[in-house]
Design a protein around this motif. Structure first.
Motif, PDB file in Angstrom:
ATOM      1  N   ILE A  98       1.070  -0.967   0.033  1.00 53.45           N
ATOM      2  CA  ILE A  98       0.025   0.133  -0.037  1.00 53.45           C
ATOM      3  C   ILE A  98       0.962   1.024   0.344  1.00 53.45           C
ATOM      4  O   ILE A  98       0.479   2.335  -0.123  1.00 53.45           O
ATOM      5  CB  ILE A  98      -1.161  -0.009   0.727  1.00 53.45           C
ATOM      6  N   GLU A  99       1.969   1.554   0.402  1.00 49.96           N
ATOM      7  CA  GLU A  99       2.784   2.180   0.916  1.00 49.96           C
ATOM      8  C   GLU A  99       4.118   2.516  -0.706  1.00 49.96           C
ATOM      9  O   GLU A  99       4.755   3.757  -0.737  1.00 49.96           O
ATOM     10  CB  GLU A  99       3.769   2.440   1.949  1.00 49.96           C
ATOM     11  N   CYS A 100       3.591   1.549  -1.509  1.00 56.43           N
ATOM     12  CA  CYS A 100       4.441   1.834  -2.805  1.00 56.43           C
ATOM     13  C   CYS A 100       3.734   1.876  -4.226  1.00 56.43           C
ATOM     14  O   CYS A 100       2.247   1.885  -3.927  1.00 56.43           O
ATOM     15  CB  CYS A 100       5.213   0.005  -3.207  1.00 56.43           C
ATOM     16  N   PRO A 101       3.804   2.909  -5.220  1.00 56.29           N
ATOM     17  CA  PRO A 101       3.263   2.937  -6.719  1.00 56.29           C
ATOM     18  C   PRO A 101       2.788   1.559  -6.935  1.00 56.29           C
ATOM     19  O   PRO A 101       3.226   1.012  -6.680  1.00 56.29           O
ATOM     20  CB  PRO A 101       4.114   3.905  -7.139  1.00 56.29           C
ATOM     21  N   ALA A 102       1.771   1.980  -7.377  1.00 58.73           N
ATOM     22  CA  ALA A 102       0.773   0.765  -8.606  1.00 58.73           C
ATOM     23  C   ALA A 102       1.981   0.237  -9.748  1.00 58.73           C
ATOM     24  O   ALA A 102       2.318   1.174 -10.507  1.00 58.73           O
ATOM     25  CB  ALA A 102      -0.429   1.255  -8.833  1.00 58.73           C
ATOM     26  N   MET A 103       1.484  -0.822 -10.204  1.00 53.31           N
ATOM     27  CA  MET A 103       2.338  -0.682 -11.097  1.00 53.31           C
ATOM     28  C   MET A 103       1.057  -1.557 -12.228  1.00 53.31           C
ATOM     29  O   MET A 103       0.538  -1.638 -12.026  1.00 53.31           O
ATOM     30  CB  MET A 103       3.347  -1.580 -11.239  1.00 53.31           C
ATOM     31  N   MET A 104       1.338  -1.504 -13.794  1.00 51.57           N
ATOM     32  CA  MET A 104       0.902  -1.876 -15.156  1.00 51.57           C
ATOM     33  C   MET A 104       1.670  -3.292 -15.292  1.00 51.57           C
ATOM     34  O   MET A 104       2.950  -3.140 -15.397  1.00 51.57           O
ATOM     35  CB  MET A 104       0.349  -1.499 -15.793  1.00 51.57           C
TER      36      MET A 104
END
Length: 167
Positions: A119-125
């Protein structure tokens, strides 16, 4: 007085357990790379050995934003491989420019998979390639090696060239 000390001790023990379980400071261990790139290796169609583009090649990609196609250079001077980003729509088109007039087009259809490691990390695709189409002006064929494109570097495609065309 004894009841208050018991509450403080319980809270202190709970805090120590949380530090051991989740790490002190609450910092998440985020991946060092958030970008998913498709890796294409250039190979000779007869020998299956690496082919180096002596003049290099520029690759443009069509990325869809707000329903409009935008073409950007995604890789300059490809030599024996290229690692390129994908569109966040379900289709990505690359054009490999060998010369001003000689080019090939590679079109990928893919499923986009949003991924959050913490939750503290950026989202990835991440992407799952479902179909591939291409022209054969200079290239011989394209083989899908690994359809799962993530932020880990691995070979996803082999582009086979007839040796005379790669030079």
């Amino acid at each position: 007085y004894r009841e208050r000390n018991m509450k403080k001790t319980t809270i202190l023990i709970f805090a120590v357990i949380c530090c051991f379980l989740y790490g002190c400071g609450g910092e998440a261990e985020c991946p060092p790379n958030y970008v998913s790139l498709a890796r294409f290796e250039f190979l000779d169609s007869k020998t299956h050995t690496a082919v180096k583009m002596t003049n290099g090649a520029t690759v443009t990609g069509t990325i869809w934003r707000d329903g409009t196609a935008n073409t950007d250079t995604v890789f300059n001077k490809a030599e024996s491989y290229m690692s390129v980003p994908l569109s966040y729509t379900d289709q990505t088109t690359y054009v490999i420019h060998y010369t001003e007039i000689m080019r090939d087009t590679i079109e990928l259809k893919h499923k986009n998979i949003p991924f959050v490691s913490d939750i503290e990390c950026p989202a990835m695709m991440f992407f799952d390639v479902e179909d591939i189409r291409y022209t054969t002006n200079a290239l011989d064929s394209v083989k899908l090696v690994n359809p799962n494109i993530t932020n880990e570097e691995k070979i996803n495609f082999y582009i086979y060239y007839r040796a005379a065309n790669a030079e």
